[in-house]
Enzyme design. Structure first.
Site, PDB file in Angstrom:
ATOM      1  N   ASP A   1     -12.875   4.906  10.066  1.00  0.00           N
ATOM      2  CA  ASP A   1     -13.337   4.793   8.668  1.00  0.00           C
ATOM      3  C   ASP A   1     -13.882   3.383   8.444  1.00  0.00           C
ATOM      4  O   ASP A   1     -13.568   2.716   7.463  1.00  0.00           O
ATOM      5  CB  ASP A   1     -12.152   5.078   7.723  1.00  0.00           C
ATOM      6  CG  ASP A   1     -12.606   5.434   6.312  1.00  0.00           C
ATOM      7  OD1 ASP A   1     -13.797   5.748   6.134  1.00  0.00           O
ATOM      8  OD2 ASP A   1     -11.774   5.407   5.391  1.00  0.00           O
TER       9      ASP A   1
ATOM     10  N   LYS B   1       0.867  -1.189   0.000  1.00  0.00           N
ATOM     11  CA  LYS B   1       0.000   0.000   0.000  1.00  0.00           C
ATOM     12  C   LYS B   1       0.897   1.230   0.000  1.00  0.00           C
ATOM     13  O   LYS B   1       1.686   1.431   0.917  1.00  0.00           O
ATOM     14  CB  LYS B   1      -0.911  -0.018   1.236  1.00  0.00           C
ATOM     15  CG  LYS B   1      -1.841   1.180   1.304  1.00  0.00           C
ATOM     16  CD  LYS B   1      -2.922   1.003   2.352  1.00  0.00           C
ATOM     17  CE  LYS B   1      -3.726   2.275   2.531  1.00  0.00           C
ATOM     18  NZ  LYS B   1      -4.751   2.162   3.549  1.00  0.00           N
TER      19      LYS B   1
HETATM   20  N1  LIG Z   1      -4.496  -6.500   2.858  1.00  0.00           N
HETATM   21  C1  LIG Z   1      -5.310  -6.440   1.812  1.00  0.00           C
HETATM   22  N2  LIG Z   1      -5.700  -7.586   1.204  1.00  0.00           N
HETATM   23  C2  LIG Z   1      -6.518  -7.529   0.108  1.00  0.00           C
HETATM   24  N3  LIG Z   1      -6.973  -6.390  -0.450  1.00  0.00           N
HETATM   25  C3  LIG Z   1      -6.601  -5.224   0.105  1.00  0.00           C
HETATM   26  C4  LIG Z   1      -5.752  -5.180   1.258  1.00  0.00           C
HETATM   27  N4  LIG Z   1      -5.538  -3.891   1.585  1.00  0.00           N
HETATM   28  C5  LIG Z   1      -6.220  -3.155   0.683  1.00  0.00           C
HETATM   29  N5  LIG Z   1      -6.864  -3.935  -0.208  1.00  0.00           N
HETATM   30  C6  LIG Z   1      -7.702  -3.490  -1.347  1.00  0.00           C
HETATM   31  O1  LIG Z   1      -7.328  -2.167  -1.740  1.00  0.00           O
HETATM   32  C7  LIG Z   1      -8.427  -1.260  -1.569  1.00  0.00           C
HETATM   33  C8  LIG Z   1      -7.919   0.084  -1.034  1.00  0.00           C
HETATM   34  O2  LIG Z   1      -7.276  -0.123   0.223  1.00  0.00           O
HETATM   35  P1  LIG Z   1      -7.444   0.871   1.442  1.00  0.00           P
HETATM   36  O3  LIG Z   1      -8.907   1.007   1.809  1.00  0.00           O
HETATM   37  O4  LIG Z   1      -6.543   0.428   2.523  1.00  0.00           O
HETATM   38  O5  LIG Z   1      -6.928   2.241   0.786  1.00  0.00           O
HETATM   39  P2  LIG Z   1      -7.525   3.720   0.877  1.00  0.00           P
HETATM   40  O6  LIG Z   1      -6.651   4.636   0.108  1.00  0.00           O
HETATM   41  O7  LIG Z   1      -7.759   4.062   2.286  1.00  0.00           O
HETATM   42  O8  LIG Z   1      -8.884   3.577   0.140  1.00  0.00           O
HETATM   43  P3  LIG Z   1     -10.159   4.495   0.382  1.00  0.00           P
HETATM   44  O9  LIG Z   1      -9.682   5.881   0.602  1.00  0.00           O
HETATM   45  O10 LIG Z   1     -10.933   4.330  -0.899  1.00  0.00           O
HETATM   46  O11 LIG Z   1     -10.827   3.892   1.589  1.00  0.00           O
HETATM   47  C9  LIG Z   1      -9.383  -1.972  -0.616  1.00  0.00           C
HETATM   48  O12 LIG Z   1     -10.719  -1.587  -0.820  1.00  0.00           O
HETATM   49  C10 LIG Z   1      -9.155  -3.444  -0.940  1.00  0.00           C
HETATM   50  O13 LIG Z   1      -9.944  -3.825  -2.029  1.00  0.00           O
END
Ligand SMILES: Nc1ncnc2c1ncn2[C@@H]1O[C@H](COP(=O)(O)OP(=O)(O)OP(=O)(O)O)[C@@H](O)[C@H]1O
Length: 352
Positions: free
Chosen positions: A228, A123
């Site tokens: 969140d 990430k």
């Molecule tokens: N550990 C994981 N295993 C599988 N899929 C994951 C994992 N972490 C994240 N994802 C996928 O990536 C997407 C985005 O991750 P995350 O919600 O952590 O990021 P974000 O930038 O906070 O997104 P948002 O702002 O849209 O909530 C998740 O909706 C999921 O589909």
């Protein structure tokens, strides 16, 4: 959008890497790092540094700021990605980068593999992707900071996420196992299942609802609120077991707005289950929970292990600015800004 540019990654020489690291070091107190300072930090012989700067510039790992009065460079997001991935691959946490599976508001999510082929999630936090120009006048909390704000804030978000994940995982919360962290990147376990948002039917809505509410309550009894907690951040295994992701917005139950955040998380689940599964379950009360005996004070623990109050405040101010800008309809994309900068640099380059 800022793409992860891994093409140039393997081809940099040791000198190029040393020069890139020097630009990063200089960025701690210079928005644009003077070339003389890069030379001084990199300590390379002869014309090696100038050659490396040219390679890094051509591969867009560093950029010139147009119209600057002195000769210097700044680290681009590709350069910052490079440094983080290089550190993670040196520690054998990442061997190859696969498909991008998510583009969040503030992150890019990729599937990566280690040397044995085991898959993980990378990430990459990208705060400042939106809203930078619109809120920058209010950002007095960043005013004394010379380093590029997006780098600093993204690193802060990743540090926060990793620190919270470590503690939550150690205390048995159902979250992906955190594996490693460098700069604005976090490596974690890949949960091979679907987010609640894309599941049309669940086998036992009452059971899933109870499990999710139990997680919220248990978090609060450990001094924490997710911040969140919604259908995008809950991944559900086929057997109905939920796994929670996305932690940069966690707050302590002693935060002045704790009740608001807890109830907002709770309401998301209540509304989602009512709307999608026509299910209504019992709703816990925040005041009752905080008056119960605490299991742990993980909020205090987090502060002691890597994410302090000052950093939490900086991140919180940024989020407040974002919310306010969003409400005023002022958001614009930082990526657009970067692209604009890059194209004007290219024009300059062509003229040379
Ligand atoms: N550990 C994981 N295993 C599988 N899929 C994951 C994992 N972490 C994240 N994802 C996928 O990536 C997407 C985005 O991750 P995350 O919600 O952590 O990021 P974000 O930038 O906070 O997104 P948002 O702002 O849209 O909530 C998740 O909706 C999921 O589909």
């Amino acid at each position: 959008m800022v793409n992860l540019n891994i093409k140039s990654m393997r081809y940099l020489s040791a000198e190029d890497f040393r020069t890139l690291t020097a630009v990063e070091m200089g960025s701690r107190n210079h928005e644009v790092v003077p070339t003389s300072m890069i030379n001084q930090i990199a300590k390379l012989r002869g014309g090696s540094c100038a050659k490396s700067l040219s390679v890094l510039y051509m591969t867009k790992l560093i950029a010139k700021m147009p119209h600057m009065s002195y000769d210097g460079y700044r680290l681009t997001s590709a350069g910052y990605d490079y440094l983080a991935l290089k550190a993670l691959s040196k520690r054998a946490s990442v061997y190859s980068v696969g498909n991008q599976i998510g583009v969040g508001k503030e992150s890019d999510v990729y599937v990566v593999s280690d040397q044995k082929g085991k898959q993980y999630i990378l990430k990459i936090h990208r705060l400042g992707r939106t809203s930078f120009r619109s809120v920058k006048n209010n950002r007095d909390y960043l005013r004394n900071r010379k380093t590029s704000s997006w780098q600093y804030l993204s690193r802060l978000a990743a540090t926060k996420e990793y620190t919270f994940m470590k503690i939550l995982y150690e205390h048995g919360f159902p979250i992906p196992e955190p594996i490693d962290h460098s700069r604005h990147c976090v490596i974690m376990e890949f949960i091979d299942a679907f987010p609640l948002r894309s599941i049309e039917e669940v086998r036992d809505p009452a059971d899933l609802y109870k499990r999710l509410i139990d997680i919220l309550v248990r978090l609060a009894r450990n001094g924490l609120i997710h911040g969140d907690f919604n259908e995008f951040n809950i991944i559900v295994h086929e057997d109905g077991t939920p796994v929670i992701i996305d932690f940069p917005q966690m707050v302590s139950t002693s935060h002045p707005d704790a009740k608001f955040y807890f109830e907002r998380d709770l309401q998301c689940i209540v509304d989602y289950f009512q709307k999608h599964f026509l299910y209504e379950g019992p709703v816990p009360d925040f005041d009752e929970i905080v008056n119960m005996e605490k299991e742990n004070s993980l909020d205090v623990h987090v502060e002691a292990t890597g994410f302090n109050k000052k950093q939490a405040k900086e991140l919180e101010r940024y989020r407040k600015d974002m919310e306010e800008s969003k409400n005023r309809g002022e958001l614009e994309s930082e990526d657009d800004k970067e692209q604009e900068e890059e194209s004007s640099e290219e024009e300059e380059h062509d003229e040379e």
